[in-house]
Design an enzyme around this catalytic site. Structure first.
Site, short mmCIF file in Angstrom:
data_model
loop_
_atom_site.label_atom_id
_atom_site.label_comp_id
_atom_site.label_asym_id
_atom_site.label_seq_id
_atom_site.Cartn_x
_atom_site.Cartn_y
_atom_site.Cartn_z
N ASN A 8 50.60 43.86 6.79
CA ASN A 8 49.76 44.25 5.65
C ASN A 8 49.09 45.58 6.01
O ASN A 8 48.20 45.61 6.84
CB ASN A 8 48.71 43.16 5.39
CG ASN A 8 47.76 43.54 4.27
OD1 ASN A 8 47.93 44.56 3.61
ND2 ASN A 8 46.74 42.71 4.06
N LYS A 10 47.29 47.39 4.08
CA LYS A 10 46.02 47.57 3.36
C LYS A 10 45.97 48.99 2.76
O LYS A 10 46.99 49.50 2.32
CB LYS A 10 44.84 47.27 4.29
CG LYS A 10 45.00 45.89 4.97
CD LYS A 10 43.78 45.39 5.66
CE LYS A 10 44.06 44.02 6.27
NZ LYS A 10 42.90 43.41 6.89
N HIS A 96 44.40 37.65 -1.00
CA HIS A 96 43.92 38.12 0.31
C HIS A 96 42.39 38.05 0.32
O HIS A 96 41.75 38.30 -0.68
CB HIS A 96 44.40 39.55 0.58
CG HIS A 96 44.14 39.94 2.01
ND1 HIS A 96 42.90 40.40 2.41
CD2 HIS A 96 44.92 39.90 3.12
CE1 HIS A 96 42.95 40.62 3.73
NE2 HIS A 96 44.16 40.33 4.17
N GLU A 98 40.19 40.00 1.32
CA GLU A 98 39.48 41.21 0.89
C GLU A 98 39.42 41.27 -0.65
O GLU A 98 38.46 41.79 -1.21
CB GLU A 98 40.14 42.45 1.50
CG GLU A 98 39.79 42.55 2.98
CD GLU A 98 40.88 43.07 3.88
OE1 GLU A 98 41.82 43.70 3.40
OE2 GLU A 98 40.78 42.82 5.10
N GLU A 169 44.26 32.88 7.02
CA GLU A 169 43.53 33.99 7.63
C GLU A 169 42.04 33.68 7.62
O GLU A 169 41.36 33.89 6.60
CB GLU A 169 43.79 35.29 6.86
CG GLU A 169 45.24 35.72 6.85
CD GLU A 169 45.40 37.21 6.59
OE1 GLU A 169 45.96 37.89 7.44
OE2 GLU A 169 44.93 37.69 5.54
N GLY A 175 40.19 41.72 11.35
CA GLY A 175 39.70 43.05 11.72
C GLY A 175 38.54 43.02 12.69
O GLY A 175 37.87 44.03 12.90
N SER A 214 43.44 39.37 13.55
CA SER A 214 43.41 39.97 14.90
C SER A 214 44.63 39.59 15.75
O SER A 214 44.50 39.39 16.96
CB SER A 214 42.10 39.61 15.62
OG SER A 214 41.01 40.16 14.92
P1 13P Z 1 43.88 42.26 11.22
O1 13P Z 1 45.20 41.94 11.87
O2 13P Z 1 43.55 43.73 11.26
O3 13P Z 1 42.77 41.38 11.73
O4 13P Z 1 44.04 41.93 9.65
C1 13P Z 1 44.54 40.70 9.27
C2 13P Z 1 44.82 40.73 7.82
O5 13P Z 1 43.92 40.77 6.99
C3 13P Z 1 46.22 40.72 7.39
O6 13P Z 1 46.34 40.44 6.03
#
Ligand code: 13P
Length: 250
Positions: A8, A10, A96, A98, A169, A175, A214
């Site tokens: 992803n 983003k 997701h 976010e 997740e 992150g 992560s």
């Molecule tokens: P990270 O791997 O940067 O923690 O992000 C995970 C994520 O949100 C994947 O969709």
């Protein structure tokens, strides 16, 4: 069932950057491990460039990070499943964290996206996961149940198991560099498996469950091999071809 290793990206990467990383990735991984499929979810503007880079490369697939649940119409700024299919996407991410927490998407709205995307022919990666306060309040199962029950409400009877994927997740692990522990991942994935069997009895046993949060080169191999883990959804460590290639091969 093949493991799905998903990237992803983003809101990162220009068209040129996306193209360069996608080409580098296919060079670094000339042959995918036999049990793996890769999907990259670039920003909308870079879908065409990544589709071009993956042309003729079996097992490298394209996905979009979001979708609107309508065929076409006056929905400024939105994009439909047919447009994503037309751009070469096989997958779409729905729900997701976010989008749930930054953009305020409800469980019901996520469910509409899932149902309409499936109906139009996309495969869906439905993201679920608890925040730290929800975990600390002992509400892990409750949150997963709510998100899965709404998210899967419109899954049509007779759907093939590989058309829907769940990504677990935990919001506190995204992150942050704080990966969930092995026991925490196995516990959450077991809960998700049991809800899948309840809400989608015909296919629940065979739906892939990915872990995200992560994931890095040094923990990917261990996580991939846990019970009920059928792939990974990687954010930060997928932005460079070198680290994502190592995660694919871990
Ligand atoms: P990270 O791997 O940067 O923690 O992000 C995970 C994520 O949100 C994947 O969709």
């Amino acid at each position: 069932m093949k493991q799905l290793i998903a990237a992803n990206w983003k809101m990162y990467k220009t068209v040129a950057e996306a193209k360069s990383v996608a080409c580098e990735l296919t060079d670094l991984v000339p042959d995918l491990p036999e049990n793996a499929e890769v999907a990259v979810f670039p920003p909308f503007t870079a879908l065409a460039a990544v589709a071009e880079a993956f042309k003729g490369r079996a097992g490298f697939t394209l996905g979009a990070q979001d979708v609107y649940p309508a065929g076409e119409g006056a929905f400024t700024g939105e994009i439909s499943p047919l447009m994503l299919l037309d751009a070469g996407c096989a997958y779409v991410l729905c729900g997701h964290s976010e989008r749930r927490h930054v953009l305020g998407e409800s469980d019901e709205f996520v469910g509409k996206k899932v149902a309409f995307s499936l109906e139009q022919g996309l495969a869906v990666v439905l993201c679920v996961g608890e925040t730290l306060p929800q975990r600390e309040a002992g509400d892990l199962s409750g949150v997963l149940r709510r998100q899965l029950e709404s998210g899967l409400a419109g899954v049509p009877a007779g759907l093939e198991a590989n058309r829907i994927v769940i990504a677990y997740e935990p919001v506190w692990a995204i992150g942050t560099g704080k990966v969930a522990g092995v026991a925490e991942i196995e516990q959450a994935h077991a809960i998700i498996r049991s809800y899948l069997e309840e809400f989608c009895p015909a296919i629940g046993r065979d739906v892939r469950i990915l872990y995200g949060g992560s994931v890095k080169e040094n923990n990917a191999g261990e996580i991939k091999r846990l019970v009920n883990v059928n792939g990974l959804l990687v954010g930060g460590a997928s932005l460079q071809a070198g680290s994502f290639a190592q995660i694919i091969e871990a």
